[in-house]
Design an enzyme around this catalytic site. Structure first.
Site, PDB file in Angstrom:
ATOM      1  N   SER A 179       0.822  -1.199   0.000  1.00  0.00           N
ATOM      2  CA  SER A 179       0.000   0.000   0.000  1.00  0.00           C
ATOM      3  C   SER A 179       0.866   1.264   0.000  1.00  0.00           C
ATOM      4  O   SER A 179       1.737   1.421  -0.850  1.00  0.00           O
ATOM      5  CB  SER A 179      -0.954  -0.057   1.197  1.00  0.00           C
ATOM      6  OG  SER A 179      -2.023   0.812   1.015  1.00  0.00           O
ATOM      7  N   ASP A 429      -7.985  -6.785  -5.115  1.00  0.00           N
ATOM      8  CA  ASP A 429      -7.816  -5.435  -4.557  1.00  0.00           C
ATOM      9  C   ASP A 429      -8.388  -4.429  -5.544  1.00  0.00           C
ATOM     10  O   ASP A 429      -7.955  -4.362  -6.684  1.00  0.00           O
ATOM     11  CB  ASP A 429      -6.328  -5.161  -4.338  1.00  0.00           C
ATOM     12  CG  ASP A 429      -6.074  -3.784  -3.741  1.00  0.00           C
ATOM     13  OD1 ASP A 429      -7.029  -3.141  -3.275  1.00  0.00           O
ATOM     14  OD2 ASP A 429      -4.895  -3.371  -3.726  1.00  0.00           O
ATOM     15  N   HIS A 496      -5.909  -6.697  -1.157  1.00  0.00           N
ATOM     16  CA  HIS A 496      -4.882  -5.676  -0.950  1.00  0.00           C
ATOM     17  C   HIS A 496      -3.672  -6.229  -0.203  1.00  0.00           C
ATOM     18  O   HIS A 496      -2.541  -5.839  -0.459  1.00  0.00           O
ATOM     19  CB  HIS A 496      -5.537  -4.547  -0.139  1.00  0.00           C
ATOM     20  CG  HIS A 496      -4.734  -3.303  -0.053  1.00  0.00           C
ATOM     21  ND1 HIS A 496      -4.423  -2.537  -1.156  1.00  0.00           N
ATOM     22  CD2 HIS A 496      -4.187  -2.656   1.010  1.00  0.00           C
ATOM     23  CE1 HIS A 496      -3.721  -1.479  -0.768  1.00  0.00           C
ATOM     24  NE2 HIS A 496      -3.569  -1.528   0.529  1.00  0.00           N
TER      25      HIS A 496
END
Ligand SMILES: *[C@@H]1O[C@H](CO)[C@@H](O)[C@H](O)[C@H]1NC(C)=O
Ligand SMILES: *[C@@H]1O[C@H](CO)[C@@H](O)[C@H](O)[C@H]1NC(C)=O
Ligand SMILES: *[C@@H]1O[C@H](CO)[C@@H](O)[C@H](O)[C@H]1NC(C)=O
Ligand SMILES: *[C@@H]1O[C@H](CO)[C@@H](O)[C@H](O)[C@H]1NC(C)=O
Ligand SMILES: *[C@@H]1O[C@H](CO)[C@@H](O)[C@H](O)[C@H]1NC(C)=O
Ligand SMILES: *[C@@H]1O[C@H](CO)[C@@H](O)[C@H](O)[C@H]1NC(C)=O
Ligand SMILES: *[C@@H]1O[C@H](CO)[C@@H](O)[C@H](O)[C@H]1NC(C)=O
Length: 520
Positions: A179, A429, A496
């Protein structure tokens, strides 16, 4: 995992020589940091935890670390440093959700051992950074105003950390994160390697999982319509809505950009036409802060639920700005999810999640706020722990000027410094979807060429992330490719945070690709 309630809005993920130890004790007295046992936990690999000040800053800026010794001496030469994103989320999230030795058992704070812990593949260091994140502390006013401060603090801190654990200085270092760490890691690697490598570290690789390292408008807006098409079934999106996205992509020029990105090798750089919403770093900076606020409080959301609503929200929102495919898709899905016509308990981090999915941050909050746990980790008197801090998130994402995307500096890390760069994504994601990641890779020029020559389509398998020919008795885990020091892996069945749903597959990836250096 549903972090969404942790933030005031998912949008924010984007926006994105005070030596404590005298010379006499340096490198010697680590016993005070040893973690002997942890409440509610099976016995742990040898580890050390605690806080160390960030040299050169005001008193009160201490970073928390938890260092695990490798469980397998065959990997004694490797040191993995793990970063969660946010910005402002604790690295203990990754540690307890699939990459570290411990996991929460179901929806409880009981701990179990994770058989796929990366501590079997090297020494692993978890750091809560920037200052104020997780168990780390910060002085007031908050001193990390921008990404340059964050990078400088970490590098200064790492030096004093390595003085305490000098045997780690010669290890092969792998910086890994997900991220927003897609921004932290390239900048940290660059600071460590430029200027003649001041700490003389042997940084071998960086791995960016579902990372926000590309041009934000390219990763979010350009790719969104196409992503919705590929996941329409899972997301319960009818044809009329998909058509509205297609029409908008044509008007916005995204279709052209994506078409160019589909050519392997690419023929030229991709232009992002217009000035789309959502953190296009080239646009008017005065809008940057305003947009963060309006996106954060939901005031641009017209709750689109039909084709004309989609059209208006993407193309005619003076609130979001032009070509707002990303925010419109989010607004549409939260609207249909709440109305019961869309995916139940929709989660932008993993579109396969439903209402039975357990959300880890509250579990971390409950467990790591316990006094006896804090005592075991040498962070007595911490007060309540929370996995993510929204003040830090808002400060760094709202920084003016915004941090330039990291894709500007990745090529030099690979070309000039010979780092291996591993980029990976989970297919489920939606926040940082793989189509945007692939587009960003193909626009990057490293070691004398732009992008990959071959489309990523070689299958890989759990237990063997290296090339293996398709076989009928084993289901593939995803597709990969690697050229000129850069690898890309796309994991099926993961969101994610890839290891959260695919810990075994991710373990193989770390063993064979990251630490094993099997692709290059
Ligand atoms: C988040 O960090 C800021 C800055 O250090 C601090 O003032 C605040 O108390 C933190 N919030 C939480 C919930 O920990
Ligand atoms: C591609 O790279 C060029 C030059 O490096 C840059 O101007 C452009 O914005 C990039 N496009 C995308 C989609 O990232
Ligand atoms: C689309 O939805 C809006 C409300 O979100 C409504 O006002 C409008 O009448 C709808 N249009 C059509 C064609 O159904
Ligand atoms: C909506 O946006 C489109 C494309 O930008 C434009 O052609 C049209 O005039 C706008 N419609 C309204 C009602 O503002
Ligand atoms: C987990 O426990 C919390 C607190 O008891 C509860 O609010 C939540 O709904 C539970 N989650 C699931 C998926 O059961
Ligand atoms: C670059 O790294 C590779 C391993 O990834 C190694 O084989 C090669 O010798 C290195 N080249 C230089 C110039 O250091
Ligand atoms: C694997 O696939 C490649 C290319 O498709 C082929 O040339 C090779 O013979 C295959 N190897 C085996 C062991 O099947």
């Amino acid at each position: 995992m549903n972090f969404i309630e942790m933030f005031y809005f998912f949008y924010f993920l984007w926006a994105l020589s005070v030596l404590f130890f005298s010379k006499a004790t340096r490198g010697s007295d680590i016993s005070q940091f040893e973690v002997h046992s942890l409440p509610g936990s099976p016995s742990l690999p040898t580890s050390w935890a605690g806080r160390l000040p960030v040299p050169g800053t005001q008193t009160g800026n201490d970073l928390f670390f938890w260092l695990f010794k490798t469980e397998d001496v065959a990997y004694d030469d490797d040191l993995i440093i793990w970063f969660n994103g946010g910005p402002g989320c604790s690295s203990l999230i990754g540690m307890t959700t699939g990459n570290g030795p411990l996991s929460f058992f179901g929806n409880s704070t009981d701990l179990t051992l994770n058989p796929y812990s990366w501590t079997k593949l090297g020494h692993v260091l978890y750091v809560d950074q920037p200052v104020g994140t997780g168990f780390s502390t910060a002085s007031a006013p908050y001193p990390a105003k921008n990404n340059a401060d964050v990078t400088a603090h970490f590098v200064q801190w790492l030096q004093s950390f390595l003085d305490l654990f000098p045997h780690l200085k010669s290890k092969k270092i792998h910086l890994m994160g997900e991220s927003y760490a897609g921004i932290y890691i390239p900048y940290i690697a660059s600071a460590l390697l430029e200027n003649n490598n001041p700490l003389s570290l042997n940084i071998q690789s960086i791995s960016l999982g579902d990372g926000s390292w590309g041009n934000a408008a390219a990763m979010a807006d350009v790719a969104m319509g196409t992503y919705l098409h590929t996941q329409a079934h899972q997301l319960k999106i009818p044809k009329s809505i998909l058509s509205a996205f297609t029409a908008a992509d044509n008007i916005c020029g995204f279709t052209d950009t994506l078409k160019k990105a589909q050519e392997y090798p690419p023929r030229s750089k991709f232009h992002v036409p217009g000035n789309p919403e959502n953190m296009n770093y080239r646009r008017d900076l005065s809008r940057h802060r305003r947009d963060l606020i309006t996106a954060g409080d939901g005031s641009c959301n017209i709750s689109p639920n039909n084709a004309s609503g989609i059209h208006d929200s993407i193309l005619n929102s003076t609130c979001y700005g032009p070509c707002a495919t990303f925010s419109t898709a989010m607004d549409y899905l939260t609207t249909t999810s709440a109305a019961g016509t869309g995916p139940p308990c929709y989660d932008v981090y993993d579109i396969s999640h439903d209402c039975s999915t357990i959300s880890p941050p509250p579990l971390l909050g409950e467990y790591f706020s316990q006094k006896d746990v804090q005592k075991a980790l040498h962070v007595e008197e911490n007060g309540p722990y929370s996995a993510c801090n929204s003040t830090i998130l808002g400060t760094l994402l709202g920084a003016i000027p915004p941090t330039p995307p990291a894709y500007d500096i990745l090529p030099s890390l690979v070309t000039k410094h010979n780092l291996s760069l591993h980029i990976y994504n989970g297919k489920w994601d939606m926040l940082l979807n793989h189509i945007g990641t692939e587009l960003s890779i193909q626009n990057m020029t490293w070691r004398g060429g732009q992008g990959f020559v071959e489309r990523p389509q070689r299958p890989f398998f759990a237990g063997n992330a290296a090339p293996v020919n398709g076989s009928s008795c084993s289901a593939g885990t995803g597709v990969w490719t690697a050229e000129r020091g850069v690898s890309y892996h796309l994991f099926d069945g993961a969101g994610h945070s890839v290891f959260a749903s695919k810990p075994r597959e991710m373990f193989s990836f770390v063993r064979d690709v990251v630490v094993g250096r099997r692709v290059d």
